[in-house]
Design an enzyme around this catalytic site. Structure first.
Site, short mmCIF file in Angstrom:
data_model
loop_
_atom_site.label_atom_id
_atom_site.label_comp_id
_atom_site.label_asym_id
_atom_site.label_seq_id
_atom_site.Cartn_x
_atom_site.Cartn_y
_atom_site.Cartn_z
CG ASP A 392 -1.83 -1.22 1.36
OD1 ASP A 392 -1.93 -1.63 0.24
OD2 ASP A 392 -2.36 -1.61 2.42
N1 LIG Z 1 2.56 1.12 10.28
C1 LIG Z 1 1.39 1.55 11.14
O1 LIG Z 1 1.33 2.15 12.14
C2 LIG Z 1 -0.08 0.96 10.61
C3 LIG Z 1 -1.27 0.88 11.33
C4 LIG Z 1 -2.54 0.48 10.74
C5 LIG Z 1 -2.43 0.14 9.55
N2 LIG Z 1 -1.44 0.27 8.71
C6 LIG Z 1 -1.56 -0.08 7.35
O2 LIG Z 1 -0.60 -1.33 7.11
C7 LIG Z 1 -0.35 -1.08 5.72
C8 LIG Z 1 1.22 -1.07 5.63
O3 LIG Z 1 1.63 -0.91 4.22
P1 LIG Z 1 2.76 -2.13 3.87
O4 LIG Z 1 2.99 -1.65 2.45
O5 LIG Z 1 3.96 -1.81 4.81
O6 LIG Z 1 2.24 -3.33 4.03
P2 LIG Z 1 0.82 -3.94 3.15
O7 LIG Z 1 0.49 -3.02 2.38
O8 LIG Z 1 0.23 -4.72 4.16
O9 LIG Z 1 1.65 -5.11 2.21
C9 LIG Z 1 2.40 -6.03 2.88
C10 LIG Z 1 3.16 -7.05 1.58
O10 LIG Z 1 4.08 -7.73 2.02
C11 LIG Z 1 3.76 -8.88 1.44
N3 LIG Z 1 4.06 -10.02 2.17
C12 LIG Z 1 3.58 -10.31 3.47
N4 LIG Z 1 4.54 -11.33 3.84
C13 LIG Z 1 5.29 -11.59 2.98
C14 LIG Z 1 6.73 -12.38 3.13
N5 LIG Z 1 6.85 -13.37 4.24
N6 LIG Z 1 7.45 -12.35 2.31
C15 LIG Z 1 7.40 -11.32 1.10
N7 LIG Z 1 6.40 -10.61 1.13
C16 LIG Z 1 5.47 -10.64 2.04
C17 LIG Z 1 2.41 -8.92 0.98
O11 LIG Z 1 1.96 -9.85 0.02
P3 LIG Z 1 2.00 -11.15 -0.20
O12 LIG Z 1 1.10 -11.51 0.74
O13 LIG Z 1 1.66 -11.60 -1.52
O14 LIG Z 1 3.36 -11.64 -0.01
C18 LIG Z 1 1.81 -7.54 1.05
O15 LIG Z 1 1.70 -7.28 -0.41
C19 LIG Z 1 -0.65 0.34 5.13
O16 LIG Z 1 -1.74 0.09 4.48
C20 LIG Z 1 -1.19 0.89 6.48
O17 LIG Z 1 -2.04 1.99 6.22
C21 LIG Z 1 -0.07 0.58 9.26
#
Ligand SMILES: NC(=O)c1ccc[n+]([C@@H]2O[C@H](COP(=O)([O-])OP(=O)(O)OC[C@H]3O[C@@H](n4cnc5c(N)ncnc54)[C@H](OP(=O)(O)O)[C@@H]3O)[C@@H](O)[C@H]2O)c1
Ligand SMILES: NC(=O)c1ccc[n+]([C@@H]2O[C@H](COP(=O)([O-])OP(=O)(O)OC[C@H]3O[C@@H](n4cnc5c(N)ncnc54)[C@H](OP(=O)(O)O)[C@@H]3O)[C@@H](O)[C@H]2O)c1
Lengths: 469, 104, 104, 469
Positions: A392
């Site tokens: 994301d």
């Molecule tokens: N940081 C905060 O405080 C917080 C709080 C609330 C919400 N969020 C939300 O969390 C999200 C964070 O974004 P992000 O880009 O960091 O994470 P993400 O959007 O959740 O994407 C994580 C990606 O990592 C891949 N993945 C998962 N396990 C993996 C593995 N073992 N090896 C390789 N790839 C793997 C997943 O694809 P696959 O499954 O295909 O592997 C997924 O596409 C944002 O939408 C944010 O709004 C963050």
């Protein structure tokens, strides 16, 4: 003597706590902050324990020993479990506040009406409401984050849900008011547990409709609640140290929640009542677009040719525990005189500062961790952007696609780099449950697989190949 | 000092403390937001002073028991909160020393 | 609330207020240090509330006279302090508009 | 009703005051700060006046009217007189605190011993000591700054001076302690005025040995005292609004004093007991080195040729009230596409921020006022540095001459510029009373005369000449 000592001691403790948080403003002084905090805490505990009113010491000693017995292992959890641990500690905090509040009420009953003044009762009711709802709420949150079987990950929604919650809250408030008005009525002692029960129930219902991935924000909000319950306790016990510490805790929870919501471009209400995770269900699965994947060898070569590499870590790196492999890659590239930096999105991962801690754990100098706003201007000059389990936070749809749930959320401009490598296991979407066109762009090459594995391979390639240079 | 004015002076303290809290927290380095969460946990466990009194005073056992549980809960937060914060902070370095900085 | 604990709660407020003061003042723009001096003058003239009570209450005239003088003095600081601060601040502009910005 | 309203009102007022100072952190929001301050003040006054204990309104109204009658003109003083005005207002503040403290004591006497508790007496004595010494001390300071005839400008010193002051302070403290211990003894009411007298005397003696030019620092310190006396009053009246406002005022005085001392590379003690201004006397007069002066025409031509001009204003610009002429010069040069900036030394002039206010008064955009640390790196690229009545703040001796009183004080590197023009009236030294070799350097040309006059001429030249371009 001790009774007079308690006041100055509490003032000193307060000052130490403020310094503790103040010193967190830079990594250089941060550890000093911890020591200040410990000092303040120790001082407060000792002086309180030495109060003449404290005559039984056995249980106190026991509880403290128990605290250490449970606390030390709790501090050893892997960093990926930190969100759960945080949630758990809020649960404990809430419980403590609730119990003390309860004790104070029944004590007051014993001492007769004049002790349970209206204002004191208000404080007590506020304390137990906040305390116990934080207790169950945080337990639920911890469970969802820990992905405990019998706690549903996906938001559980049912018709009129918010209405029902509201009604429940009103009932609780009503009963609370009754207690405030007639604290010593003969029915009051029996009504009191009802308030507790309602608070406990409310805490559960509050969390059920919220998706697991929204938990970090919820945790921050629960953090604020926990702080407020400490404040309420301070009001009950007329203890300004408690009030101050609680307020500090509350502000921290509030500010972190705001930061997260801003960075996700969502509102509090949307997080709390939006049942956001649902989107995940509806949208997930079934993309027909074409991914172009690249071999490890190919990727390794491109990396070797690059002079500017930016690594964009995301939740996936945390899941895969890939930070140590990432560090090896970082070393390999540095050896070749390539400038390697990490682009850190404020909400990458699942808690604020998540990526920073993981990379720091892997011993990567924090001077190479660059914030989104600082790195974005440089992205066009970057040869290779390596996306490690981020989704994301690099989704260009956030820029223009009004229909997208993440529309308006600031992102890292990975798509501006000359070449993009993206590591993920599958074609599944990320937290927001939406496609990421970055993966289909003609400058992007996918490296499917577990982050740890893929990067491990890359490192092997580079270290193997490095001889020939 | 009357009961109400006592309340007001507490509210006064709360307002001032909130100003300090917002001012200080807003300036915490983004790098350290995760440790920040754990250290504020530990600090807000100062509620322990309340439970010490309840547990140790000459009250009916059931009351003291509640206090004891509360004391245990707070103590857990204090210990784990400070320990894990320090554990995380130990990891933040500017210049890389070979070997690892506190793997878990 | 006993007299001593009243004192301590006042000291507590003083400590918190000093934290706020040092935190806020340290961040005042260097450009504005002169206006800062005058606005803090005006604010500390809040002592006026004390003199209002002394002047207006049912006390012997000589006491009330002292209060009256104090009230006058504080009031002077309030008025001149805020006025001159605003007068100075009016002068600070980014883009020059022709004509003068409040010559004295 | 009103009695209950007073508490929330005071809390709101406190918050408004904090915001008022917070908004002073940038010129954009600063005026909002003033409005917040006024609102808080008005609220506090109205609510207090409405208290039921307040039954006589005549004198209050009278005093308020009087306050306006004197306050409004006091706010209209020319900006050069701001330091005096500030000193004067500290005198008023101290007086108010002292009088209220006195009133409280005699009231307490009437009400009998139980009201004058030890702690209350400590607060009262602290209040009157701080209040009255601030009163006379600030009057002296104002006098010296206003250069009133019968107040000696130069530090007045006599043998064992500091010792004498210390002794006096001890006596005052001793008498004060006696009062604290026996507030209601029959001799107490007669001893009380003695404390007042001692405080008044001490205020005078404290200032006498300090040179007129050190007054700004002293004023800042008196500012802190005034704040503390308000805090003491807050303790006496158990009024937390007073305590907070006083603490804010105190911190401000303290911080400004520290900034000044740092920028002058002096210590508090040195300022308070160093009798610094003396140096002025001993060193002044009698330089034999050669100045090379330049004609207006010549200077005007050089300025026209320049592409980078930095104007370094100092106390002299304030004395000459030359800021408006300076602005005309600024316009003339800008018209020619020359970049003109102002280099502002933290202690240029005679109060913190002195130069900024003067130049702002002359309607020069504050975006062109550059702080010392920012401009120094650019100085080597500067074609012309125009020193307008500045001296110590551009004295290179501060860099290396250990014997110099300003050794170690950071300066503006005027001497690094390609050409330097220095405007001053005579060969006299500045505040620190020492030669300035910058004036003898072979890249420096003096323009002797009153700053206003000289710059006026320059402007005439340029505007006259501008036609031919
Ligand atoms: N940081 C905060 O405080 C917080 C709080 C609330 C919400 N969020 C939300 O969390 C999200 C964070 O974004 P992000 O880009 O960091 O994470 P993400 O959007 O959740 O994407 C994580 C990606 O990592 C891949 N993945 C998962 N396990 C993996 C593995 N073992 N090896 C390789 N790839 C793997 C997943 O694809 P696959 O499954 O295909 O592997 C997924 O596409 C944002 O939408 C944010 O709004 C963050
Ligand atoms: N800003 C503060 O808060 C503060 C506080 C305390 C002390 N100080 C001290 O004050 C000094 C400030 O340094 P500064 O360079 O700004 O001033 P300065 O060192 O006092 O020098 C002022 C210069 O202006 C000249 N001058 C006076 N009237 C003039 C006129 N009408 N026209 C033209 N020139 C005139 C004087 O020379 P002529 O007499 O020959 O004209 C003198 O050389 C520093 O030493 C600082 O430590 C400042």
């Amino acid at each position: 003597m001790m009774t007079t000592l308690v006041h100055p001691a509490y003032i000193v403790a307060t000052a130490l706590f403020i310094f503790a948080l103040h010193w967190m403003n830079t990594p250089q002084t941060a550890r000093r902050g911890v020591y200040a905090g410990v000092a303040g805490m120790a001082l407060a505990v000792i002086v309180t324990w030495a109060q003449p009113t404290v005559i039984h010491h056995g249980w106190i000693a026991l509880a403290i020993v128990g605290g250490f017995a449970v606390g030390v292992p709790l501090a050893m959890v892997p960093l990926t479990a930190v969100p759960q641990r945080t949630a758990l500690s809020h649960a404990f905090g809430g419980l403590a506040a609730g119990l003390v509040g309860t004790a104070e009420y029944y004590l007051g009953l014993g001492e007769g009406p004049d002790t349970l003044t209206a204002f004191r009762m208000v404080a007590i009711v506020a304390e137990i409401l906040l305390g116990f709802l934080t207790f169950t709420g945080s337990l639920m949150a911890a469970g969802k984050l820990q992905e405990v079987k019998w706690i549903p990950q996906r938001p559980v929604t049912y018709p009129l849900q918010n209405l029902a919650n509201l009604a429940l809250l009103l009932v609780a408030a009503g009963v609370g008011t009754a207690l405030v008005l007639h604290p010593t009525a003969d029915w009051a002692p029996h009504l009191f547990p009802v308030v507790i029960a309602l608070a406990l129930l409310f805490g559960v219902l509050l969390i059920i409709p919220i998706g697991g991935a929204d938990m970090p924000t919820v945790i921050a909000i629960l953090n604020a609640y926990a702080g407020l319950s400490a404040v309420a306790m301070g009001f009950v016990l007329d203890n300004k140290l408690l009030i101050t510490a609680g307020a500090l805790d509350g502000s921290s929870g509030l500010i972190l929640a705001i930061i997260m919501c801003k960075a996700m471009n969502r509102s509090f209400t949307n997080v709390l009542f939006g049942a956001f995770g649902q989107v995940q269900q509806t949208k997930a699965g079934g993309e027909q677009k074409v991914y172009r994947s690249e071999t490890i060898e190919g990727a390794a070569q491109v990396l070797e040719q690059a002079s500017q590499v930016v690594i964009i870590p995301g939740y996936g790196m945390a899941v895969a525990q890939a930070q140590h492999k990432v560090r090896e890659l970082y070393d390999q590239l540095k050896k070749r005189g390539i400038t390697v930096r990490f682009a850190i999105h404020p909400v990458a991962g699942r808690m604020p500062g998540h990526m920073n801690v993981l990379l720091a754990e892997a011993d990567i100098p924090y001077t190479d961790l660059v914030e989104m706003d600082e790195i974005n201007p440089d992205m066009p000059q970057v040869d290779v952007a390596l996306v490690v389990g981020a989704n994301d936070v690099v989704n260009p749809a956030a820029r223009y696609d009004k229909s997208s749930p993440i529309y308006g959320m600031p992102i890292i401009d990975a798509d501006k780099a000359r070449t993009v490598f993206a590591i993920k296991r599958s074609k599944n979407p990320g937290f927001a449950g939406i496609d990421n066109e970055l993966y289909f762009s003609d400058k992007t090459w996918m490296l499917f697989g577990d982050a740890k594995g893929v990067i491990g391979e890359l490192v092997k390639q580079l270290s193997g190949g490095s001889g020939m240079h | 000092m009357t009961e109400t004015s006592e309340f007001w002076s507490q509210l006064f303290v709360f307002v001032l403390a909130s100003f300090i809290g917002l001012g200080v927290i807003r300036r915490v380095s983004r790098l350290l937001h995760t440790p920040l969460m754990s250290i504020t946990n530990a600090i807000s466990a100062i509620a322990v002073v309340g439970s010490i009194i309840v547990t140790g005073a000459d009250y009916p056992p059931v009351i003291r028991l509640m206090g004891g549980i509360a004391l245990f809960a707070s103590m857990t937060n204090i210990v784990s909160g400070f320990l894990i914060t320090d554990r995380m902070l130990k990891m933040f370095k500017t210049d890389r020393k070979p070997g690892d900085g506190g793997h878990s």
